[in-house]
Design an enzyme around this catalytic site. Structure first.
Site, PDB file in Angstrom:
ATOM      1  N   HIS A  58       0.801  -1.231   0.000  1.00 29.96           N
ATOM      2  CA  HIS A  58       0.000   0.000   0.000  1.00 29.96           C
ATOM      3  C   HIS A  58       0.832   1.279   0.000  1.00 29.96           C
ATOM      4  O   HIS A  58       0.267   2.375  -0.015  1.00 29.96           O
ATOM      5  CB  HIS A  58      -0.910   0.011   1.233  1.00 29.96           C
ATOM      6  CG  HIS A  58      -0.116   0.055   2.499  1.00 29.96           C
ATOM      7  ND1 HIS A  58       0.474  -1.075   3.025  1.00 29.96           N
ATOM      8  CD2 HIS A  58       0.226   1.090   3.298  1.00 29.96           C
ATOM      9  CE1 HIS A  58       1.144  -0.730   4.120  1.00 29.96           C
ATOM     10  NE2 HIS A  58       0.999   0.573   4.296  1.00 29.96           N
ATOM     11  N   HIS A  73       1.686   6.953  -0.761  1.00 28.34           N
ATOM     12  CA  HIS A  73       0.811   6.109   0.048  1.00 28.34           C
ATOM     13  C   HIS A  73      -0.479   5.910  -0.744  1.00 28.34           C
ATOM     14  O   HIS A  73      -1.156   6.876  -1.085  1.00 28.34           O
ATOM     15  CB  HIS A  73       0.516   6.787   1.394  1.00 28.34           C
ATOM     16  CG  HIS A  73       0.207   5.825   2.489  1.00 28.34           C
ATOM     17  ND1 HIS A  73      -0.999   5.184   2.579  1.00 28.34           N
ATOM     18  CD2 HIS A  73       0.953   5.378   3.519  1.00 28.34           C
ATOM     19  CE1 HIS A  73      -0.980   4.388   3.650  1.00 28.34           C
ATOM     20  NE2 HIS A  73       0.204   4.484   4.229  1.00 28.34           N
TER      21      HIS A  73
END
Length: 151
Positions: A58, A73
């Site tokens: 992620h 992110h």
């Protein structure tokens, strides 16, 4: 010397203050720009050329030879998905070019789990004054300049 930081995903650029997480919105990890990604499956690409310093499904950090490091992110709280829905295409320590595919993911799927898909793009360990040419609105393609970092 200045490094241009490209968008890792296509979508809408937004001020980092709009990220629904205080760690990012208050620039605790560093200054940057947010990108609200387009729906559907997409590749997240390297925002700069350098070495993959950190790699999670992620999130990832690419560090340029001069020391500038950029965190991408993919969504907020997406660590809770434990990698589900994310496909890695590189390994930690790999040298990558700006625009090279790092992760394939699906922002729509992230949102279906109740998480924000917004992508903070953050310059690590620099003062806000180190950033210039911030693009905080409008549509961007993957690779379009979001900001420049002087190091």
């Amino acid at each position: 010397m200045s490094i241009e930081v490209g968008s890792p995903v296509p979508g809408l650029a937004a001020p980092i203050s709009e990220v629904p997480d205080p760690v990012f919105s208050q620039a605790m990890v560093g200054p940057g720009v947010a990108v609200k990604p387009e729906p559907g499956s997409a590749d997240a690409v390297a925002p700069i050329a350098g070495t993959v310093a950190t790699l999670h499904p992620h999130a990832f950090v690419v560090a340029a030879p001069g020391g500038t490091a950029v965190l991408v992110h993919l969504g907020i709280d997406t660590v809770k998905l434990k990698g589900e829905g994310f496909t890695l295409h590189v390994a930690k320590g790999d040298v990558v070019e700006a625009g090279q595919r790092i992760v394939t993911w699906n922002p729509t799927e992230v949102e279906s789990h109740g998480y924000s898909s917004v992508c903070p793009v953050v310059a690590l360990d620099v003062a806000p004054e180190a950033l210039s040419d911030l693009r905080e609105d409008g549509r961007v393609e993957a690779g379009d300049a979001l900001f420049a970092v002087s190091g």
